[in-house]
Motif scaffolding. Structure first.
Motif, mmCIF file in Angstrom:
data_model
loop_
_atom_site.group_PDB
_atom_site.id
_atom_site.type_symbol
_atom_site.label_atom_id
_atom_site.label_comp_id
_atom_site.label_asym_id
_atom_site.label_seq_id
_atom_site.Cartn_x
_atom_site.Cartn_y
_atom_site.Cartn_z
ATOM 1 N N ASN A 56 -0.321 -2.456 -9.985
ATOM 2 C CA ASN A 56 0.569 -1.244 -9.715
ATOM 3 C C ASN A 56 1.248 -1.854 -8.104
ATOM 4 N N VAL A 57 0.453 -1.968 -7.507
ATOM 5 C CA VAL A 57 0.863 -2.064 -5.978
ATOM 6 C C VAL A 57 1.454 -3.424 -5.873
ATOM 7 N N GLU A 72 3.298 -4.942 -8.053
ATOM 8 C CA GLU A 72 4.828 -4.774 -8.668
ATOM 9 C C GLU A 72 5.753 -4.146 -7.733
ATOM 10 N N ARG A 73 5.182 -3.001 -7.350
ATOM 11 C CA ARG A 73 5.927 -2.207 -6.249
ATOM 12 C C ARG A 73 6.686 -3.098 -5.005
ATOM 13 N N LEU A 78 5.028 0.633 3.145
ATOM 14 C CA LEU A 78 4.172 0.387 1.906
ATOM 15 C C LEU A 78 3.000 -0.627 2.205
#
Length: 619
Positions: free
Chosen positions: A61-62, A64-65, A125
């Motif tokens: 998930n990370v 991808e972001r 992020l």
RNA sequence: GCUUCGAUAGCUCAGCCUGGUAGAGCGUUACCUUGGUAAGGUAAAGGUCGCGGGUUCGGAUCCCGCUCGAAGCUCCA
């Protein structure tokens, strides 16, 4: 598991030296990675494969972001004060690497001191921390355990004439207890919901009880129970020594990082008791195997020495079963297990030894009062082994002379190619394994046990794992269930004579006869008959009743008549098993008892000889 | 671990629904009884009703949480 993830312009690291014994074997080279998500990972106690997949999902998930496609997995112990054992941590990290969907996945060496340089990007992020916990119903089931549930089994019933009938086609009308076993094992269907009768009996007879101050499944044994247990232990040990096993004693705890333990330990990490000692993680043994294998590893053996048999009666072996699985003496967390390993030069030697041990086990159970009509045999084996050695199974079923349950696996999943068990079937429809033997084709290699064959070449032995009786606590469970079975049929429950805590109870009618009773008892005790005296101020009827409630096989009431006749006269003996009162001399009674218990171990009374001196243990 | 049930005298349990002085049997202790093969009699001692909170004038009893135990399920190298 804790993961500190940093989105980096570049990371560069160099392994400098091995930090722990379990460190990976790698060539220490400098690695530089550009445009990468660096995941610093601490694997914590209780983490397992499910944590590995969950972590990779979160990292995905990370990634991808961030639009990042390069991943670095960096073992980093300093994130946690509660680390997993090194071997488990490495397994999990390796699993994460394998599960990664990114073609460029790097992993820095595990167990090494490293120097490193890192340049983290300056966006909001770029930095984050994830904490991942194991999920599922049993947090730390290993890969092996979950794979085990996927094994495909084929079930058959084999009859003494050699016919193999698929389970579903077999007619059980004449073999109801075999049907109990078959259903129990194949369909995983369990018996009724009655409370197991042996639990009430073990308390009432002051044999054993739960110990609230310990962990669940760790029992206390009262004097009567300890006496019975000790006699069984000695009998089993004697039988194995006569068969040719040599007794050893090995530690009860082992280093979970020891190279030979890893596979065993990782298989059931959730089922061990573990102990921290000066930074090492030790686990309590769940069988005698390791101790004996580590000994055999250090032996210089020739094929001429084989088969060679080591034996230990473990007090205790520990398995931290789920709390809800524990049941009286049937399923414990600490139990006493006789375990005899035979190191064999080849399969034909192993097979002939297997046969000897099958009969040994049968005899041992018989001598302890557990007969063939109370248990059923199951044989589990691989298809290959069956095809090459059909006569081995046939031989077992012929010796048993009753149909047996056969479970066949397409491929070998466990370390053995064949295993048999005697399963006790109790009155509430549960099957519990007692004796067992296995043909182990893996651990000789795994533990580096070697012998030199006739061509002067080193070879790994085939190892048999036999417990001729099963856990001693389970033997007591079976004896109590036997007794309750008799009760249900309207018969008087009994123990085998050699196991009775009191074999003869003397009840003096009157205080004046206590001196004679004492003389009688001490004579019998010297002649190795466990005899006690109930000289309490209670009615005769009550004292007889209580002796019966203790299942005492012989009750002698002595009054002035007997006292006058002395040791040579006839006595009035209440014979519990015969169901009548017999007149017999002391010498005759002693010789009858000695004849019946011949060859069995003996111990003196484990309670005061006078009942007035005994504390009340149970009602 | 999940579900269900349970925790009151040393042991086995009643009382709880319907709140108002803590009960029985067994065992223990003392005394009486001296009995011939499965329970002789009388009396006494013995309890922080698992722990914590709530409701109530008042809680063993009603409500909530926790702890421990048992059975079943899953499991049993």
């Amino acid at each position: 598991m804790r993961i500190l993830h940093l989105h980096c312009d570049h990371v560069e690291f160099t392994p400098t030296k091995k930090e722990i014994p379990a460190a990976e074997d790698i060539a220490p080279e400098t690695v530089r990675v550009e445009e990468v998500l660096a995941a610093f990972i601490a694997v914590e106690k209780g983490d397992d494969d499910t944590v590995a997949s969950k972590a990779m999902f979160q990292i995905g998930n990370v990634m991808e972001r961030l639009g990042c496609t390069r991943l670095l997995l960096y073992p980093y112990a300093h994130l946690s004060a509660d680390l997993a054992p090194a071997r488990i941590a490495l397994d999990i990290l390796t699993a994460m690497q394998q599960q990664s969907k990114y073609s460029e996945t790097y992993r820095s060496a595990f167990g090494w001191t490293k120097s490193y340089a890192i340049h983290v990007k300056g966006h909001p992020l770029a930095e984050g921390l994830k904490i991942v916990r194991s999920g599922g119903k049993d947090g730390s089931e290993s890969d092996a355990l979950s794979a085990e549930s996927k094994i495909v089994s084929y079930w058959y019933i084999m009859t003494p004439d050699g016919t193999m009938t698929p389970l579903k086609d077999y007619n059980f009308t004449k073999n109801q207890s075999l049907e109990v076993l078959a259903r129990y094992e194949s369909a995983k269907k369990r018996g009724g919901d009655d409370r197991p009768p042996h639990v009430a009996l073990m308390k009432r007879l002051a044999i054993a009880d739960y110990e609230p101050a310990s962990d669940q499944g760790n029992m206390r044994f009262y004097p009567n129970g300890r006496l019975i247990k000790s006699l069984i232990e000695r009998y089993v040990t004697k039988s194995v020594r006569e068969y040719g096993g040599f007794e050893v004693e090995t530690p009860i705890m082992y280093d979970s990082d020891h190279p030979s333990m890893i596979k065993y330990f990782n298989r059931f990490p959730a089922r061990q008791y573990s102990i921290d000692s000066e930074g090492r993680q030790l686990f309590l043994r769940f069988a005698a195997c390791f101790g004996q294998f580590l000994i055999a590893h250090d032996f210089q053996m020739s094929y001429k020495n084989l088969p060679y048999k080591l034996y230990e009666l473990t007090r205790y072996s520990f398995r931290r079963e789920q709390s809800g699985e524990l049941a009286g003496l049937r399923r414990l967390r600490a139990f006493t297990m006789p375990d005899c390993h035979a190191f064999c030069a080849n399969m034909s030697q192993a097979i002939s030894e297997l046969d000897v041990r099958f009969n040994l086990s049968k005899d041992v159970l018989h001598e302890m009062g557990i007969e063939q009509d109370r248990y059923e045999v199951a044989v589990r084996l691989t298809e290959d082994f069956y095809n090459e050695n059909k006569d081995v199974v046939l031989n077992l079923v012929r010796q048993h002379n009753k149909p047996i349950l056969v479970e066949m696996w397409k491929e070998r999943f466990f370390y053995f190619v064949l295993k048999w068990e005697f399963n006790y079937i109790d009155s509430v429809g549960r099957a519990t394994s007692l004796s067992t033997d296995q043909i182990d084709v893996e651990n000789g290699d795994h533990f580096g046990i070697e012998f030199v064959d006739s061509n002067n070449k080193p070879q790994n032995p085939i190892i048999l794992h036999n417990s001729p009786s099963g856990a001693i606590e389970r033997v007591i469970y079976a004896l109590l269930e036997n007794a309750s079975h008799k009760l249900k049929k309207g018969e008087k429950p009994t123990f085998p004579l050699w196991l009775c805590p009191t074999q003869v109870r003397i009840v003096p009618v009157h205080d004046d006869t206590i001196p004679f009773a004492t003389k009688l008892a001490s004579y019998m005790n010297r002649r190795m008959v466990r005899t006690d005296i109930d000289e309490r101020n209670e009615s005769l009827g009550k004292r007889v009743r209580e002796a019966e409630k203790e299942w005492i096989p012989y009750i002698i009431v002595v009054g002035s008549k007997e006292a006058a006749n002395g040791l040579d006269g006839e006595l009035s003996v209440r014979d519990r098993r015969g169901g009548s009162i017999i007149n017999i001399t002391i010498e005759q009674l002693i010789s009858d008892i000695r004849e019946e218990v011949r060859g069995k171990p003996w111990a003196m009374l484990n309670q005061p000889g006078l009942l007035s001196k005994r504390p009340q243990i149970m009602v």
